[in-house]
Design a protein around this motif. Sequence first.
Motif, mmCIF file in Angstrom:
data_model
loop_
_atom_site.group_PDB
_atom_site.id
_atom_site.type_symbol
_atom_site.label_atom_id
_atom_site.label_comp_id
_atom_site.label_asym_id
_atom_site.label_seq_id
_atom_site.Cartn_x
_atom_site.Cartn_y
_atom_site.Cartn_z
ATOM 1 N N HIS A 128 0.842 -1.190 0.000
ATOM 2 C CA HIS A 128 0.000 0.000 0.000
ATOM 3 C C HIS A 128 0.883 1.248 0.000
ATOM 4 C CE1 HIS A 128 -3.293 -2.717 0.874
ATOM 5 N NE2 HIS A 128 -4.145 -1.708 0.828
ATOM 6 N N ALA A 129 0.538 2.204 -0.832
ATOM 7 C CA ALA A 129 1.295 3.450 -0.891
ATOM 8 C C ALA A 129 1.287 4.116 0.485
ATOM 9 C CB ALA A 129 0.691 4.383 -1.934
ATOM 10 N N ARG A 166 1.413 7.011 3.293
ATOM 11 C CA ARG A 166 0.874 8.364 3.425
ATOM 12 C C ARG A 166 1.892 9.204 4.177
ATOM 13 N NH1 ARG A 166 -4.407 5.516 4.708
ATOM 14 N NH2 ARG A 166 -5.738 5.821 2.884
ATOM 15 N N GLN A 215 3.293 12.847 0.129
ATOM 16 C CA GLN A 215 2.735 11.795 -0.719
ATOM 17 C C GLN A 215 1.320 11.521 -0.238
ATOM 18 O OE1 GLN A 215 5.023 8.280 -2.161
ATOM 19 N NE2 GLN A 215 3.545 7.057 -1.004
ATOM 20 N N THR A 216 0.346 11.896 -1.052
ATOM 21 C CA THR A 216 -1.064 11.789 -0.688
ATOM 22 C C THR A 216 -1.728 10.684 -1.486
ATOM 23 O OG1 THR A 216 -1.172 14.161 -0.205
ATOM 24 C CG2 THR A 216 -3.264 13.016 -0.569
ATOM 25 N N VAL A 217 -2.386 9.771 -0.792
ATOM 26 C CA VAL A 217 -3.158 8.736 -1.461
ATOM 27 C C VAL A 217 -4.555 9.296 -1.710
ATOM 28 C CG1 VAL A 217 -4.021 6.369 -1.350
ATOM 29 C CG2 VAL A 217 -1.810 6.948 -0.306
ATOM 30 N N GLU A 275 -7.815 4.568 -3.339
ATOM 31 C CA GLU A 275 -7.197 3.256 -3.502
ATOM 32 C C GLU A 275 -8.264 2.195 -3.331
ATOM 33 O OE1 GLU A 275 -4.200 2.625 -0.504
ATOM 34 O OE2 GLU A 275 -5.544 3.160 1.142
ATOM 35 N N ALA A 282 -4.203 2.374 -6.916
ATOM 36 C CA ALA A 282 -4.229 3.622 -6.151
ATOM 37 C C ALA A 282 -3.917 4.792 -7.077
ATOM 38 C CB ALA A 282 -3.222 3.584 -5.011
ATOM 39 N N VAL A 306 -2.097 8.448 -6.547
ATOM 40 C CA VAL A 306 -1.226 9.090 -5.570
ATOM 41 C C VAL A 306 -0.738 10.418 -6.112
ATOM 42 C CG1 VAL A 306 0.949 8.866 -4.286
ATOM 43 C CG2 VAL A 306 -0.480 6.858 -4.656
ATOM 44 N N VAL A 337 6.850 6.117 -6.062
ATOM 45 C CA VAL A 337 5.795 6.092 -5.058
ATOM 46 C C VAL A 337 6.285 5.206 -3.925
ATOM 47 C CG1 VAL A 337 3.439 5.365 -4.534
ATOM 48 C CG2 VAL A 337 3.955 6.468 -6.719
#
Length: 290
Positions: free
Chosen positions: A26-27, A29, A33-35, A38, A76, A78, A234
Amino acid sequence: MIRLDLGLELAYTIAEPGCDFVFNIHAARTDRQTVVDEALRLSQDVGWRIETEAASANRYLRLHAHAGILQLNYRATVELAHFMAVPQDIAEVPVDRLPAPVLCYIYPSRYCQSDRLQRLARREFGHLSPGYARVQAVCDWVRRHVTFEANSSDANTSAIDTLLDPAGVCRDFAHLMIALCRALNVPARFTTGIDYGADPALGPTDFHAYVEAYLGDRWYLFDPSGTAIPMGFVRFGTGRDAADVAFATIFGPVISQAPRIQIRAVADADGRLNLPVHCAQALSTDGATA
């Protein structure tokens, strides 16, 4: 602001009695770096949960899968709003002024035996003025001395192994750079992401390992393998070395298929398309550390 869409597919054949998984796909946060959104889809009807480790912002997907086929699909969107700085303005931080959460990244670790590389580090980089430029010199040295070669290393290959047999993949470049930085008392950590912008000749889009070094008041990105575009990374996870941030840690009998990964730049909410590019500025996706 750069907006990226990413997707990955993982597939496993699981034997009895089933298997426990810890995924780090999972990316993360972070401050920069904003998700945006997703989604996760599993082929088995099993319970799962995501737990965030506070210090690193790593997000761990945990589940128990039954015997049979498990397919996992994660997608996702991002947004990256990089902190950018002039490299000449960024200093190294004396050990006595390092924030407590950073200290663990100057110690030797399983794959980064910095205590065995101090003489080499002093010989090659001790004459250079401390600062971002010296860390960049370490990055460039690793890139010159190690050849990118698929299937030339395995899960047991350490920084010392790569130094003795200078061929490897991004993981090996990262371990060697981290060990040399720590030998100079520069905190450095192993970071996982996706190899945005990599030459297709190297193979399909894949997970990527790069380095973040603590300089000034934050973590800055370095890519010692030089195979991708750092502005398009990412972040998934950070740790002392690869042992901390495997994209999948498996507890049980399985046969894995190669991951399928896609990433592309897309227009933002205002219709602007900003493509990641190589740049001379120092980049960070973290906020400042007090």
